[in-house]
Design a protein around this motif. Sequence first.
Motif, mmCIF file in Angstrom:
data_model
loop_
_atom_site.group_PDB
_atom_site.id
_atom_site.type_symbol
_atom_site.label_atom_id
_atom_site.label_comp_id
_atom_site.label_asym_id
_atom_site.label_seq_id
_atom_site.Cartn_x
_atom_site.Cartn_y
_atom_site.Cartn_z
ATOM 1 N N PRO A 186 0.811 -1.219 0.000
ATOM 2 C CA PRO A 186 0.000 0.000 0.000
ATOM 3 C C PRO A 186 0.846 1.273 0.000
ATOM 4 C CG PRO A 186 -0.912 -1.594 1.532
ATOM 5 C CD PRO A 186 0.415 -2.129 1.100
ATOM 6 N N ALA A 187 1.928 1.271 0.764
ATOM 7 C CA ALA A 187 2.781 2.465 0.815
ATOM 8 C C ALA A 187 3.433 2.722 -0.535
ATOM 9 C CB ALA A 187 3.849 2.293 1.900
ATOM 10 N N GLU A 188 3.847 1.676 -1.232
ATOM 11 C CA GLU A 188 4.462 1.841 -2.553
ATOM 12 C C GLU A 188 3.444 2.350 -3.566
ATOM 13 O OE1 GLU A 188 7.605 1.642 -3.654
ATOM 14 O OE2 GLU A 188 8.140 1.487 -1.537
ATOM 15 N N VAL A 189 2.229 1.844 -3.484
ATOM 16 C CA VAL A 189 1.179 2.318 -4.379
ATOM 17 C C VAL A 189 0.872 3.786 -4.086
ATOM 18 C CG1 VAL A 189 -1.258 2.084 -5.009
ATOM 19 C CG2 VAL A 189 0.159 0.047 -4.739
ATOM 20 N N GLU A 230 -13.793 -4.463 4.574
ATOM 21 C CA GLU A 230 -14.512 -4.101 5.800
ATOM 22 C C GLU A 230 -13.606 -3.450 6.841
ATOM 23 O OE1 GLU A 230 -14.662 -8.211 8.271
ATOM 24 O OE2 GLU A 230 -15.667 -8.237 6.330
ATOM 25 N N ASP A 231 -12.268 -3.584 6.653
ATOM 26 C CA ASP A 231 -11.330 -2.953 7.587
ATOM 27 C C ASP A 231 -11.011 -1.515 7.207
ATOM 28 O OD1 ASP A 231 -11.139 -5.264 9.104
ATOM 29 O OD2 ASP A 231 -9.443 -6.042 7.957
ATOM 30 N N VAL A 232 -11.500 -1.064 6.054
ATOM 31 C CA VAL A 232 -11.227 0.299 5.589
ATOM 32 C C VAL A 232 -12.293 1.235 6.150
ATOM 33 C CG1 VAL A 232 -10.993 1.789 3.573
ATOM 34 C CG2 VAL A 232 -10.151 -0.569 3.494
ATOM 35 N N GLN A 233 -11.878 2.152 7.025
ATOM 36 C CA GLN A 233 -12.816 3.049 7.693
ATOM 37 C C GLN A 233 -12.570 4.512 7.345
ATOM 38 O OE1 GLN A 233 -15.232 1.662 9.393
ATOM 39 N NE2 GLN A 233 -14.375 -0.411 9.301
ATOM 40 N N ASP A 234 -11.513 4.808 6.633
ATOM 41 C CA ASP A 234 -11.124 6.190 6.353
ATOM 42 C C ASP A 234 -11.256 6.455 4.859
ATOM 43 O OD1 ASP A 234 -8.838 8.224 5.545
ATOM 44 O OD2 ASP A 234 -9.324 8.606 7.645
ATOM 45 N N LYS A 235 -11.719 7.642 4.477
ATOM 46 C CA LYS A 235 -11.909 7.980 3.070
ATOM 47 C C LYS A 235 -10.594 7.944 2.297
ATOM 48 C CE LYS A 235 -16.341 8.706 2.704
ATOM 49 N NZ LYS A 235 -17.177 7.881 1.767
ATOM 50 N N GLN A 236 -9.551 8.472 2.901
ATOM 51 C CA GLN A 236 -8.255 8.471 2.224
ATOM 52 C C GLN A 236 -7.706 7.046 2.098
ATOM 53 O OE1 GLN A 236 -6.553 11.533 4.892
ATOM 54 N NE2 GLN A 236 -6.005 12.649 3.024
ATOM 55 N N VAL A 237 -7.928 6.249 3.132
ATOM 56 C CA VAL A 237 -7.502 4.851 3.073
ATOM 57 C C VAL A 237 -8.339 4.103 2.029
ATOM 58 C CG1 VAL A 237 -7.287 2.700 4.354
ATOM 59 C CG2 VAL A 237 -6.721 4.858 5.462
ATOM 60 N N GLU A 238 -9.608 4.476 1.919
ATOM 61 C CA GLU A 238 -10.462 3.853 0.908
ATOM 62 C C GLU A 238 -9.941 4.147 -0.501
ATOM 63 O OE1 GLU A 238 -15.168 3.722 -0.507
ATOM 64 O OE2 GLU A 238 -14.490 5.203 0.978
ATOM 65 N N ALA A 239 -9.476 5.383 -0.713
ATOM 66 C CA ALA A 239 -8.897 5.743 -2.011
ATOM 67 C C ALA A 239 -7.654 4.908 -2.290
ATOM 68 C CB ALA A 239 -8.561 7.232 -2.035
ATOM 69 N N LEU A 240 -6.861 4.663 -1.245
ATOM 70 C CA LEU A 240 -5.666 3.827 -1.397
ATOM 71 C C LEU A 240 -6.054 2.379 -1.679
ATOM 72 C CD1 LEU A 240 -2.629 3.360 -1.267
ATOM 73 C CD2 LEU A 240 -2.812 3.213 1.227
ATOM 74 N N TYR A 241 -7.077 1.909 -0.994
ATOM 75 C CA TYR A 241 -7.563 0.536 -1.201
ATOM 76 C C TYR A 241 -7.947 0.327 -2.670
ATOM 77 C CZ TYR A 241 -10.439 -3.671 -0.467
ATOM 78 O OH TYR A 241 -10.980 -4.933 -0.521
ATOM 79 N N LYS A 242 -8.679 1.289 -3.217
ATOM 80 C CA LYS A 242 -9.091 1.193 -4.616
ATOM 81 C C LYS A 242 -7.887 1.278 -5.559
ATOM 82 C CE LYS A 242 -13.735 3.059 -3.846
ATOM 83 N NZ LYS A 242 -14.680 4.172 -4.141
ATOM 84 N N ALA A 243 -6.899 2.083 -5.173
ATOM 85 C CA ALA A 243 -5.695 2.207 -5.999
ATOM 86 C C ALA A 243 -4.907 0.901 -6.009
ATOM 87 C CB ALA A 243 -4.824 3.350 -5.483
ATOM 88 N N VAL A 244 -4.784 0.252 -4.852
ATOM 89 C CA VAL A 244 -4.092 -1.039 -4.784
ATOM 90 C C VAL A 244 -4.819 -2.069 -5.635
ATOM 91 C CG1 VAL A 244 -3.423 -2.942 -3.266
ATOM 92 C CG2 VAL A 244 -3.080 -0.579 -2.524
ATOM 93 N N SER A 251 -2.063 10.863 -0.730
ATOM 94 C CA SER A 251 -1.724 11.329 0.607
ATOM 95 C C SER A 251 -2.502 10.506 1.630
ATOM 96 C CB SER A 251 -2.069 12.823 0.752
ATOM 97 O OG SER A 251 -1.807 13.257 2.079
ATOM 98 N N VAL A 252 -1.759 9.777 2.459
ATOM 99 C CA VAL A 252 -2.382 8.963 3.491
ATOM 100 C C VAL A 252 -1.841 9.403 4.846
ATOM 101 C CG1 VAL A 252 -2.750 6.628 4.354
ATOM 102 C CG2 VAL A 252 -2.564 7.030 1.902
ATOM 103 N N PRO A 253 -2.714 9.797 5.773
ATOM 104 C CA PRO A 253 -2.246 10.231 7.095
ATOM 105 C C PRO A 253 -1.418 9.143 7.782
ATOM 106 C CG PRO A 253 -4.580 10.721 6.794
ATOM 107 C CD PRO A 253 -4.170 9.851 5.644
ATOM 108 N N LYS A 254 -0.409 9.568 8.513
ATOM 109 C CA LYS A 254 0.465 8.603 9.193
ATOM 110 C C LYS A 254 -0.291 7.795 10.238
ATOM 111 C CE LYS A 254 4.783 11.126 8.527
ATOM 112 N NZ LYS A 254 5.964 11.749 9.189
ATOM 113 N N ASP A 255 -1.357 8.389 10.787
ATOM 114 C CA ASP A 255 -2.104 7.670 11.813
ATOM 115 C C ASP A 255 -3.246 6.835 11.219
ATOM 116 O OD1 ASP A 255 -3.613 9.786 10.978
ATOM 117 O OD2 ASP A 255 -4.273 10.406 12.975
ATOM 118 N N ALA A 256 -3.310 6.777 9.885
ATOM 119 C CA ALA A 256 -4.357 5.984 9.251
ATOM 120 C C ALA A 256 -4.075 4.505 9.480
ATOM 121 C CB ALA A 256 -4.418 6.295 7.752
ATOM 122 N N HIS A 257 -5.125 3.730 9.695
ATOM 123 C CA HIS A 257 -4.969 2.305 9.978
ATOM 124 C C HIS A 257 -5.152 1.485 8.691
ATOM 125 C CE1 HIS A 257 -4.810 3.000 14.270
ATOM 126 N NE2 HIS A 257 -5.929 3.717 14.202
#
Length: 217
Positions: free
Chosen positions: A113-116, A156-170, A123-129
């Motif tokens: 995820p970090a490489e993607v 179901e573990d994705v709770q943050d909008k920015q993390v959701e954007a990363l999830y879709k990118a991965v 931009s993913v917050p450092k405190d994002a889970h």
Amino acid sequence: MIEIPKLSKPAGEDKAPRWFHVAVALSMLLSAGAALVSALKTSATMQALVEQNARLVKAGSTPILQYYAANINASDKSELQLAVENVGTGPARVVWLEMRYDGKLLRSSHALPAEVARTQQLSVPKDAHVYTRSGSIAGDVLTPGRRQMLFSWRGEDVQDKQVEALYKAVDRERGRMSVAGCYCSVFDECWETDFGPDLPKPVQRCEREGHVSVNGG
């Protein structure tokens, strides 16, 4: 003194002709030759059967590894999965397995995820889970039909909008992942594979030196 009378050959009885002795000798020679040919054919047949049996045993113990990528799990729920599965007929002893994203070697699939995010400039917050799961495969033995998960991220573990954007990118970037490895059968027959359309390449042995297996295997 009693003398034993000598038996004399009846008059008129001649020795067998020469051709008769030659015919008998030739007959015996032909019989011996036929027996030898029969023995050789039997030996060749048995050898062929042994070789055929050996090939059948090896064919019944040949591992074939396939790379598996999906975005839905067995429960039809959203989940990004990267795995390796043994679809062959025999156990596979995995010596090394490398994973790359966009050509970069990943020591851990957790880094995906970090490489993607880096390549897609997200931009993913450092405190994002980011709750990803990983498993090691190098040095392991995969029995026929077994699938080993390398990376898993449940929607179901994705709770943050920015993390959701990363999830879709991965999910979109799964096509830029590449996996390569080397594995052996129980007969120490070994193959290298890039999990592409070509058949695995037979090699003398799998050299672990110089390879970095994903997830520390």
